[in-house]
Design an enzyme around this catalytic site. Sequence first.
Site: not given
Ligand code: FRU
Length: 489
Positions: A38, A163, A213
């Site tokens: 991300d 998040d 997310e």
């Molecule tokens: C989304 C996610 C988020 C988390 C991150 C971990 O792609 O699963 O929810 O914070 O990646 O790397």
Amino acid sequence: MEYSTQKAEAFIQANTGSVNPLFRPHLHMAAPIGWINDPNGFSYYQGQYHMFCQYYPYQAIWGPMHWGHWTSPDLMNWTWRGVALAPDSPFDNLGCFSGTVLVKDETMYLMYTGVHKNSRGIVVQEQCLATSKDGLTFEKHPANPVITSAHLPAGSDMVDFRDPKLMPHGDGYRVLLASRGEHSGLLLSYLSQDMVHWTYEGVFADGISLMPECPDYFHLDGKDIVVTCLMNQPPEGLKYQNDHHAVVYILGDEMAGRFIPQEHHSIDLGQDFYAPQTLLTPDGRHVMIGWMQMWGEAPPTHYLKHNWQGLYTFPRQLSLRDGKLCQQPIEEIAALYEREVTMHNQQVEGTLSLPGVEGSPSSLQVELTNMKQGKADIHLMQQGEMFALLRYDAASGVLSLDRSRLYYPVLALPGQEAHDVAAVQLEKGLSSLRLDILLDTCSIEVFAQDGAAALTSLAFPKEGSAGIRFAGEYTVKELTFQTLKRAAE
Ligand code: FRU
């Protein structure tokens, strides 16, 4: 393994030479070595754009998350600034997960999810702060974690609580957090006057998959818009074909601290688009950048062991048109134009390659009319009979992008399914199909009908395959092709 920013930097310095450059992008952000997922903390601070990433430097697979960091003067030329955060504290020693940045009084506030084991040995997700006064070095706050499992409402799971989207709110601050509730995914809202002490405001939105997310929330052209990523979303017709992950925008209105949803749509139905973040630029544009990969995939950079994996989309400007969120490459792209070819009224019958219309990185804008056979094909990254097939089928109105004929397949990780065709529903029987296509070493971004629909996919051609071929029976009414200068290395 003990982690620290110094250790990560030393590793990067010593090992970047082992990265195979074959598929390194020229327009898109990628870390010098290792894995990214991300985008995080997309922000503007002291005259520079900042982007952070979920980062594991030591291998090109997901691992204990660090935050990597770039800056840019123009949203296109990005300079890698190294590792901003490492999972080196008791409250985040299993990972510094995704989060956002708020700039206040010449200070950058990074809010992220610290993953660690609680006193009962349960892996929990709690929210942490870090600050920076120079935009280059980051200090974790002594009060961490600032939002803990104790701040959760009854029924919410402390294992999935992450998040943070940090925002100004009245004369204080608000954070929206993704949470797994008893019956559905929730967005929870917290309020604070100082970003350190937080109180629970309530459920901001509910009924969003099992776990929404990476929430984002902004106001655009008179609407309140939530953007979030749905986990475990079963496919629905053409939608949500991506290993049960989907990014949606929800249009609605905020009333008394609650978001009242009206309608939701997918943002980009390509295989490789997830976890986008938006930024309001100093000149008032909403710009979005997403992760251009998807969970469960094994692209060639993985199975050929190129020692890097993951890149970000080209920045896109958002607008609302006829109640739909539209996206187009930011206008700054014009600064990358190198060689232009324009053409009008080219008749396609069978297959047609046009002089000068080939190469990568490049941008191709076309308007197709008069589609006699009921479909129009464009072969991208073409060499002989290897190409990515972009097809509009007038009878069904479906625009699809199929990468299965390319030399290097995108495989699936064990237990996952590979997806080679991405598709989006347009109107049936269009008399004019407008496409804006961005091509880079290993990616295709397609914007249709002036950005009303988007398909973003990784695509790995054989070395040097950058042909463009029109196939079918139709007219290329307008064509503008540009080769682009390299903005990223
Ligand atoms: C989304 C996610 C988020 C988390 C991150 C971990 O792609 O699963 O929810 O914070 O990646 O790397």
